[in-house]
Design a protein around this motif. Structure first.
Motif, PDB file in Angstrom:
ATOM      1  N   ASN A   1     -13.634 -24.582   9.682  1.00 18.58           N
ATOM      2  CA  ASN A   1     -15.012 -24.982   9.381  1.00 18.58           C
ATOM      3  C   ASN A   1     -15.102 -26.436   8.938  1.00 18.58           C
ATOM      4  O   ASN A   1     -16.088 -26.841   8.322  1.00 18.58           O
ATOM      5  CB  ASN A   1     -15.585 -24.068   8.291  1.00 18.58           C
ATOM      6  CG  ASN A   1     -15.593 -22.611   8.698  1.00 18.58           C
ATOM      7  OD1 ASN A   1     -15.892 -22.291   9.844  1.00 18.58           O
ATOM      8  ND2 ASN A   1     -15.255 -21.726   7.766  1.00 18.58           N
TER       9      ASN A   1
ATOM     10  N   PRO B   1     -16.235 -23.062   3.666  1.00 14.26           N
ATOM     11  CA  PRO B   1     -16.089 -24.467   4.084  1.00 14.26           C
ATOM     12  C   PRO B   1     -14.706 -25.058   3.800  1.00 14.26           C
ATOM     13  O   PRO B   1     -14.364 -26.098   4.371  1.00 14.26           O
ATOM     14  CB  PRO B   1     -17.164 -25.185   3.275  1.00 14.26           C
ATOM     15  CG  PRO B   1     -18.189 -24.147   2.993  1.00 14.26           C
ATOM     16  CD  PRO B   1     -17.397 -22.886   2.779  1.00 14.26           C
TER      17      PRO B   1
ATOM     18  N   ASN C   1     -16.016 -17.822   6.728  1.00 16.54           N
ATOM     19  CA  ASN C   1     -17.221 -18.620   6.510  1.00 16.54           C
ATOM     20  C   ASN C   1     -17.023 -19.732   5.490  1.00 16.54           C
ATOM     21  O   ASN C   1     -17.920 -20.552   5.278  1.00 16.54           O
ATOM     22  CB  ASN C   1     -18.355 -17.720   6.022  1.00 16.54           C
ATOM     23  CG  ASN C   1     -18.548 -16.488   6.882  1.00 16.54           C
ATOM     24  OD1 ASN C   1     -18.091 -15.410   6.540  1.00 16.54           O
ATOM     25  ND2 ASN C   1     -19.203 -16.671   8.019  1.00 16.54           N
TER      26      ASN C   1
ATOM     27  N   GLU D   1     -20.550 -24.602  -3.170  1.00 15.91           N
ATOM     28  CA  GLU D   1     -19.682 -25.111  -2.111  1.00 15.91           C
ATOM     29  C   GLU D   1     -19.655 -24.226  -0.877  1.00 15.91           C
ATOM     30  O   GLU D   1     -18.653 -24.174  -0.177  1.00 15.91           O
ATOM     31  CB  GLU D   1     -18.261 -25.307  -2.649  1.00 15.91           C
ATOM     32  CG  GLU D   1     -18.121 -26.514  -3.553  1.00 15.91           C
ATOM     33  CD  GLU D   1     -16.674 -26.916  -3.768  1.00 15.91           C
ATOM     34  OE1 GLU D   1     -16.290 -27.995  -3.294  1.00 15.91           O
ATOM     35  OE2 GLU D   1     -15.926 -26.148  -4.415  1.00 15.91           O
ATOM     36  N   TRP D   2     -20.745 -23.550  -0.590  1.00 15.53           N
ATOM     37  CA  TRP D   2     -20.796 -22.764   0.637  1.00 15.53           C
ATOM     38  C   TRP D   2     -21.438 -23.521   1.791  1.00 15.53           C
ATOM     39  O   TRP D   2     -21.573 -22.987   2.893  1.00 15.53           O
ATOM     40  CB  TRP D   2     -21.519 -21.441   0.388  1.00 15.53           C
ATOM     41  CG  TRP D   2     -20.609 -20.430  -0.248  1.00 15.53           C
ATOM     42  CD1 TRP D   2     -20.480 -20.155  -1.571  1.00 15.53           C
ATOM     43  CD2 TRP D   2     -19.680 -19.586   0.439  1.00 15.53           C
ATOM     44  NE1 TRP D   2     -19.524 -19.182  -1.767  1.00 15.53           N
ATOM     45  CE2 TRP D   2     -19.017 -18.811  -0.547  1.00 15.53           C
ATOM     46  CE3 TRP D   2     -19.338 -19.392   1.776  1.00 15.53           C
ATOM     47  CZ2 TRP D   2     -18.037 -17.874  -0.235  1.00 15.53           C
ATOM     48  CZ3 TRP D   2     -18.356 -18.453   2.094  1.00 15.53           C
ATOM     49  CH2 TRP D   2     -17.732 -17.703   1.099  1.00 15.53           C
ATOM     50  N   ARG D   3     -21.864 -24.754   1.522  1.00 11.50           N
ATOM     51  CA  ARG D   3     -22.351 -25.623   2.587  1.00 11.50           C
ATOM     52  C   ARG D   3     -21.522 -26.903   2.562  1.00 11.50           C
ATOM     53  O   ARG D   3     -21.384 -27.524   1.516  1.00 11.50           O
ATOM     54  CB  ARG D   3     -23.826 -25.959   2.398  1.00 11.50           C
ATOM     55  CG  ARG D   3     -24.744 -24.754   2.499  1.00 11.50           C
ATOM     56  CD  ARG D   3     -26.187 -25.150   2.296  1.00 11.50           C
ATOM     57  NE  ARG D   3     -27.093 -24.016   2.359  1.00 11.50           N
ATOM     58  CZ  ARG D   3     -28.403 -24.090   2.189  1.00 11.50           C
ATOM     59  NH1 ARG D   3     -28.965 -25.274   1.931  1.00 11.50           N
ATOM     60  NH2 ARG D   3     -29.148 -23.017   2.263  1.00 11.50           N
TER      61      ARG D   3
ATOM     62  N   PRO E   1     -22.898 -17.285  -0.935  1.00  8.59           N
ATOM     63  CA  PRO E   1     -23.625 -18.171  -0.009  1.00  8.59           C
ATOM     64  C   PRO E   1     -25.105 -17.855   0.116  1.00  8.59           C
ATOM     65  O   PRO E   1     -25.875 -18.727   0.519  1.00  8.59           O
ATOM     66  CB  PRO E   1     -22.897 -17.950   1.323  1.00  8.59           C
ATOM     67  CG  PRO E   1     -22.231 -16.624   1.198  1.00  8.59           C
ATOM     68  CD  PRO E   1     -21.866 -16.487  -0.240  1.00  8.59           C
TER      69      PRO E   1
ATOM     70  N   THR F   1     -26.286 -30.580  -0.873  1.00  9.81           N
ATOM     71  CA  THR F   1     -26.938 -29.562  -0.054  1.00  9.81           C
ATOM     72  C   THR F   1     -27.133 -28.251  -0.813  1.00  9.81           C
ATOM     73  O   THR F   1     -27.752 -27.327  -0.284  1.00  9.81           O
ATOM     74  CB  THR F   1     -26.110 -29.282   1.210  1.00  9.81           C
ATOM     75  OG1 THR F   1     -24.797 -28.855   0.837  1.00  9.81           O
ATOM     76  CG2 THR F   1     -26.029 -30.527   2.075  1.00  9.81           C
ATOM     77  N   ALA F   2     -26.616 -28.156  -2.039  1.00 13.12           N
ATOM     78  CA  ALA F   2     -26.730 -26.930  -2.833  1.00 13.12           C
ATOM     79  C   ALA F   2     -27.658 -27.110  -4.028  1.00 13.12           C
ATOM     80  O   ALA F   2     -27.653 -26.277  -4.938  1.00 13.12           O
ATOM     81  CB  ALA F   2     -25.345 -26.497  -3.320  1.00 13.12           C
TER      82      ALA F   2
END
Length: 609
Positions: free
Chosen positions: A289, A284, A282, A215-217, A209, A225-226
């Motif tokens: 989440n 997603p 954490n 794929e951490w957002r 991340p 977003t990445a």
């Protein structure tokens, strides 16, 4: 039958023209007069050089540009030999060379031709499964001196390029960077260091991340977003290509699918690291989440999660699969360390995702994965092209580090696939700055892996906190020189027994291990002699061991003349070279110089006069 309106952007005589075309999707697939996709790209490139095509597609056609059930772009090429190649397209937010965001986003096709001659192709746009636009193109490919992509060699034990040139990986892990280390620009220095020390390999994790991770957002399955993180990998890959470094890219970071346990040691304050506590809490994908999974192990079982991971694989392949400087895709860095790991479920997951990779990657990159321990059916899954071993003792290793290390390699060896040591260290938690500041274990593992039969040097961890600060990368130069001039992809090396005879006053067991690999048909052999007291622990307590002088003797060789080279593995100096004559008794004898660390030998049979 749905009505669609396409907006294509043309550039002509310095003016952008926006043309609106209304079509029925079903009718478009049946009509030979499909709208054309405006494409900017080359008409000629060199062999194994990038051909990149940029195209614009109306963004109202799709909700998610990464969902191939929503919109799909692909190029279909016919090679000069008539074989068809399908290259997936991808959406990308544009950044400049300094990673400053530009306004526009666009679609791209990236392809690297593997044959000279004329390639004929067409770029197709699918909306809801129907072709709605097509542009044909032609590409002339000229000869270059580039080697191509890396494959498993013909002997199934080592690697080679498309043109048959052997590739012997030497380097270390460059897993990630972070803002405190200089961000992606840190890779300029790290890759410069590898190049300057004749290394050619690095391993990078592209699923964390704090640096690179698609794929951490949230939302999962949508990488808009990445895009800055993805652009970092674009730049790093360009840096690697410029410096002749080949990358092994880890796609799934295991800690994202487990619960973080802090290390049982306290890191010295001078060791700077990113916050590495990110875990399932954490992730997603976690339903807490906004994701779809209640527990991390469902990632491997849930049909939607498996489809989403396959989507991520396709995007990675579409965006970066053009590059010959990607040695391999690595599915996971420690698959068996994910929460509630089950070998049977993991094997099914590897089967499914390996098929996605092999079917999507027209460039045919190699595939591997890492497990923390050897697991039959997973570690050696038939869908993998080679094995990647990890060796991390759970505490600082004793003086027998090399013995356990070499035994582990022997347990992992396969008769039909290469094996590399993808990561190792004295401890998984802390760099051995005070325990082994001379890098003795680093040097021993680097050479030991070669003579244990792996396909490259052992790849150490702790690049930024151990290898570079202590200037240990210079150890790569001697090994690079030693493995040069040997066609590894053709060698049929087998271990043979050699004798060591003391020439100095010595009683008791000879404290030196010797490993000899020989290809009788090729008339080539290599040997490594390692003093058993050449360990970090012995050195920290006693200093260097006493010198011993030995005679090396090898039997059962074909009669003839052999060039024998004596090397110092620690500095790469060729200490001596002579012509040894093997008579009808088949015995080769060579007197060595005094040693208390390592020596290495190369043998080459000479043509009889």
């Amino acid at each position: 039958m749905s009505y669609k309106r396409l907006y294509f952007i043309f550039f002509n005589f310095g003016v952008f023209l926006i043309i609106s075309i209304g079509v029925y999707a079903q009718e478009a697939t049946e009509s030979p007069d499909l709208p054309q996709v405006p494409v900017v790209g080359p008409s000629q490139v060199g062999l194994y050089q990038l051909a990149e095509y940029q195209l614009q597609i109306d963004n109202t056609l799709y909700a998610n540009p990464f969902d191939i059930d929503d919109i799909r772009v692909e190029a279909v090429f016919e090679r000069p030999d008539g074989e068809q190649v399908i290259i997936p397209g991808f959406w990308m937010q544009l950044y400049d060379e300094n990673l400053i965001l530009r306004r526009e986003a666009s679609w791209f096709i990236r392809m690297t031709p593997s044959q000279t001659g004329t390639w004929q192709g067409a770029i197709d746009v699918y909306d809801d499964g129907q072709i709605i636009a097509r542009t044909t193109l032609s590409l002339d490919v000229t000869q270059t001196d580039l080697h191509g992509f890396i494959r498993v060699g013909s002997n199934q034990k080592y690697f080679s390029f498309d043109d048959g040139t052997a590739f012997f990986p030497i380097g270390h892990n460059l897993n990630w960077s972070w803002n405190g280390a200089g961000g992606y620009l840190a890779y300029e220095n790290w890759l410069d260091d590898l190049q300057a020390n004749h290394a050619n390999f690095a391993r990078i994790v592209i699923d964390v991340p704090w640096f690179i991770g698609l794929e951490w957002r949230p939302p999962i399955g949508d990488y808009r977003t990445a895009q800055e993180q993805a652009a970092r990998l674009d730049r790093i890959l360009e840096m690697a290509e410029e410096r002749g470094i080949y990358l092994q890219l880890v796609i799934l970071w295991h800690q994202g699918l487990r619960f973080y346990n802090p290390p049982p040691v306290t890191l010295p304050p001078e060791i700077a690291l990113p916050d590495m506590s990110a875990d399932w809490d954490n992730n997603p994908y976690n339903i807490a989440n906004g994701g779809i999974l209640e527990s991390p192990e469902q990632f491997f079982e849930n049909p939607q999660a498996r489809q989403l991971f396959a989507r991520r694989l396709r995007y990675i392949i579409a965006r970066w699969g053009y590059s010959p400087h990607i040695l391999a895709w690595e599915l996971s860095d420690a698959l068996d360390r994910t929460a509630n790991f089950t070998p049977e479920i993991a094997a099914l997951w590897v089967t499914e995702q390996a098929e996605v990779i092999h079917s999507s990657d027209a460039h045919g990159h190699l595939l591997t994965l890492t497990t923390n321990r050897y697991i039959d059916g997973v570690t050696n899954h038939p869908g993998l092209d080679f094995l990647t071993m990890s060796y991390h003792p759970r505490q600082f290793a004793t003086g027998d580090y090399m013995g356990a290390f070499m035994n582990t390699i022997e347990e992992w060896q396969q008769p039909d696939r290469p094996l590399i040591v993808g990561s190792h260290s004295l401890s998984p938690w802390i760099p051995p700055l005070s325990e082994d500041p001379s890098g003795i274990h680093f040097q021993n593992a680097l050479w030991g892996a070669v003579f244990a039969g792996t396909a490259g040097g052992a790849m150490s961890d702790w690049w930024d906190t151990y290898i570079l600060p202590l200037n240990l990368s210079h150890a790569y130069i001697p090994l690079s020189d030693f493995v040069d001039d040997i066609d590894w992809s053709m060698m049929q090396f087998v271990p043979v027994e050699a004798q060591l005879i003391p020439l100095s006053d010595h009683t008791g067991t000879v404290p030196v291990d010797v490993i000899t690999l020989w290809d009788v048909d090729a008339g080539i052999g290599i040997a490594w002699l390692h003093h058993r007291d050449d360990t970090w622990l012995y050195f920290s307590q006693n200093g260097r061991p006493s010198l011993i002088t030995l005679r090396y003797q090898l039997a059962s060789l074909p009669a003839g003349n052999y060039s024998v080279e004596l090397w110092n593995p620690t500095d790469g100096v060729v200490l001596g070279q002579e012509l040894a004559v093997v008579g009808d008794d088949g015995v080769l004898t060579f007197d060595l110089l005094p040693m208390n660390r390592q020596l290495a030998l190369r043998f080459f049979r000479q043509d009889n006069p």
